[in-house]
Design a protein around this motif. Sequence first.
Motif, mmCIF file in Angstrom:
data_model
loop_
_atom_site.group_PDB
_atom_site.id
_atom_site.type_symbol
_atom_site.label_atom_id
_atom_site.label_comp_id
_atom_site.label_asym_id
_atom_site.label_seq_id
_atom_site.Cartn_x
_atom_site.Cartn_y
_atom_site.Cartn_z
ATOM 1 N N ASP A 150 1.016 -1.290 -0.136
ATOM 2 C CA ASP A 150 -0.022 -0.147 -0.140
ATOM 3 C C ASP A 150 0.900 1.232 0.081
ATOM 4 O O ASP A 150 0.606 2.153 -0.662
ATOM 5 C CB ASP A 150 -0.900 0.037 1.042
ATOM 6 C CG ASP A 150 -2.250 -0.790 1.078
ATOM 7 O OD1 ASP A 150 -2.436 -1.362 -0.020
ATOM 8 O OD2 ASP A 150 -2.704 -1.257 2.112
ATOM 9 N N ARG A 151 1.747 1.299 0.540
ATOM 10 C CA ARG A 151 2.981 2.333 0.880
ATOM 11 C C ARG A 151 3.563 2.769 -0.564
ATOM 12 O O ARG A 151 3.604 3.764 -0.875
ATOM 13 C CB ARG A 151 3.984 2.024 1.862
ATOM 14 C CG ARG A 151 4.563 3.335 2.402
ATOM 15 C CD ARG A 151 5.639 2.913 3.605
ATOM 16 N NE ARG A 151 4.876 2.691 4.636
ATOM 17 C CZ ARG A 151 5.048 1.738 5.517
ATOM 18 N NH1 ARG A 151 5.959 0.787 5.006
ATOM 19 N NH2 ARG A 151 4.708 1.425 6.692
ATOM 20 N N VAL A 153 2.328 1.891 -3.379
ATOM 21 C CA VAL A 153 1.219 2.367 -4.313
ATOM 22 C C VAL A 153 1.389 3.758 -4.012
ATOM 23 O O VAL A 153 0.953 4.587 -5.128
ATOM 24 C CB VAL A 153 -0.074 1.495 -4.090
ATOM 25 C CG1 VAL A 153 -1.174 2.299 -4.695
ATOM 26 C CG2 VAL A 153 0.007 0.430 -4.836
ATOM 27 N N ALA A 154 0.825 4.096 -2.888
ATOM 28 C CA ALA A 154 0.806 5.679 -2.538
ATOM 29 C C ALA A 154 2.073 6.517 -3.174
ATOM 30 O O ALA A 154 2.123 7.667 -3.545
ATOM 31 C CB ALA A 154 0.654 5.822 -0.879
ATOM 32 N N GLN A 157 1.529 6.840 -6.926
ATOM 33 C CA GLN A 157 0.583 7.801 -7.075
ATOM 34 C C GLN A 157 0.931 9.199 -7.095
ATOM 35 O O GLN A 157 0.933 10.094 -7.760
ATOM 36 C CB GLN A 157 -0.657 7.526 -6.018
ATOM 37 C CG GLN A 157 -1.315 6.422 -6.529
ATOM 38 C CD GLN A 157 -2.421 6.011 -5.113
ATOM 39 O OE1 GLN A 157 -2.246 6.413 -4.245
ATOM 40 N NE2 GLN A 157 -3.315 5.470 -5.638
ATOM 41 N N VAL A 170 -2.885 10.314 -4.765
ATOM 42 C CA VAL A 170 -2.882 9.425 -3.837
ATOM 43 C C VAL A 170 -4.546 9.110 -3.386
ATOM 44 O O VAL A 170 -5.281 9.991 -2.811
ATOM 45 C CB VAL A 170 -2.307 9.875 -2.270
ATOM 46 C CG1 VAL A 170 -2.296 8.862 -1.313
ATOM 47 C CG2 VAL A 170 -0.818 10.506 -2.814
ATOM 48 N N THR A 171 -4.698 7.896 -3.461
ATOM 49 C CA THR A 171 -6.163 7.323 -3.131
ATOM 50 C C THR A 171 -6.280 5.855 -2.597
ATOM 51 O O THR A 171 -5.249 5.177 -3.253
ATOM 52 C CB THR A 171 -7.102 7.717 -4.299
ATOM 53 O OG1 THR A 171 -8.621 7.060 -4.128
ATOM 54 C CG2 THR A 171 -6.839 6.957 -5.388
ATOM 55 N N THR A 172 -7.138 5.352 -2.098
ATOM 56 C CA THR A 172 -7.127 4.115 -1.666
ATOM 57 C C THR A 172 -8.776 3.582 -2.532
ATOM 58 O O THR A 172 -9.062 2.379 -2.001
ATOM 59 C CB THR A 172 -7.304 3.690 -0.250
ATOM 60 O OG1 THR A 172 -8.386 4.578 0.449
ATOM 61 C CG2 THR A 172 -6.107 4.134 0.281
ATOM 62 N N ASN A 173 -9.397 4.492 -3.280
ATOM 63 C CA ASN A 173 -10.522 4.018 -3.668
ATOM 64 C C ASN A 173 -10.539 2.905 -4.747
ATOM 65 O O ASN A 173 -9.466 3.033 -5.890
ATOM 66 C CB ASN A 173 -11.100 5.174 -4.453
ATOM 67 C CG ASN A 173 -12.591 4.920 -4.978
ATOM 68 O OD1 ASN A 173 -12.611 3.987 -6.102
ATOM 69 N ND2 ASN A 173 -13.500 5.366 -4.745
ATOM 70 N N PRO A 174 -10.984 1.746 -4.756
ATOM 71 C CA PRO A 174 -10.672 0.668 -5.646
ATOM 72 C C PRO A 174 -10.866 0.921 -7.100
ATOM 73 O O PRO A 174 -10.157 0.331 -7.823
ATOM 74 C CB PRO A 174 -11.715 -0.571 -5.108
ATOM 75 C CG PRO A 174 -12.003 -0.099 -3.668
ATOM 76 C CD PRO A 174 -12.007 1.348 -3.578
ATOM 77 N N GLU A 176 -10.616 3.906 -8.434
ATOM 78 C CA GLU A 176 -9.616 4.907 -8.813
ATOM 79 C C GLU A 176 -8.481 3.877 -8.892
ATOM 80 O O GLU A 176 -7.889 4.326 -9.848
ATOM 81 C CB GLU A 176 -9.540 6.001 -7.878
ATOM 82 C CG GLU A 176 -10.829 6.960 -7.718
ATOM 83 C CD GLU A 176 -11.302 7.573 -9.127
ATOM 84 O OE1 GLU A 176 -10.229 7.837 -9.836
ATOM 85 O OE2 GLU A 176 -12.298 7.323 -9.638
ATOM 86 N N LEU A 177 -8.223 3.018 -8.144
ATOM 87 C CA LEU A 177 -6.928 2.037 -8.234
ATOM 88 C C LEU A 177 -6.980 1.680 -9.553
ATOM 89 O O LEU A 177 -5.806 1.289 -10.131
ATOM 90 C CB LEU A 177 -6.563 1.428 -6.886
ATOM 91 C CG LEU A 177 -6.424 2.077 -5.617
ATOM 92 C CD1 LEU A 177 -6.361 1.169 -4.487
ATOM 93 C CD2 LEU A 177 -4.835 2.501 -5.593
#
Length: 202
Positions: A150-151, A153-154, A157, A170-174, A176-177
């Motif tokens: 996750d880190r 990916v951020a 982004q 930077v997002t955790t929305n599935p 948008e990912l």
Amino acid sequence: MKASMERYASALEESPDGTRQQERHYQLLSALQSLVKELPSSFQQRLSYTTLSDLALALLDGTVFEIVQGLLEIQHLTEKSLYNQRLRLQNEHRVLRQALRQKHLEAQQACRPHNLPVLQAAQQRELEAVEHRIREEQQAMDRKIVLELDRKVADQQSTLEKAGVAGFYVTTNPQELTLQMNLLELIRKLQQRGCQSGKAAL
């Protein structure tokens, strides 16, 4: 759309050869539009002409291709390292189980028959405690892996957002990912076609 055109016009004005840059932008945009057709229709709808035009603009000088390549290499190294860490932990657990089985077997062989039920009950408790510890260590490792990925990916982004690549923040929305993953895939495919060089045929 207006903002996109202004950025496009500004980029061409700064270029010593505006016509060549315009042709390059058109080539990249055409290649992107062609590649988008391979994506699921739900994502095709999300990737508007403006988004693709902005993406093509960000790719003009080839820097973003290098950034993406670097980010993917870091991601692969991270994934390989985490996979090896998990593999080492699994091997440690396998060795621990084998040692415990051997210890229990030797104790049973040395035990007097009338004491065997008491010994087996104690060994069962020890086995359950070890299995509980193993499960906890595996879960902790899995949480560590998820957190580390996750880190990464951020970081990707944030880096691509700073580089001005359309669709990245930077997002955790599935959803948008998934969209960002598709954008990365488009960039990677352009790279495979040799589009990072303005001289390359598309």
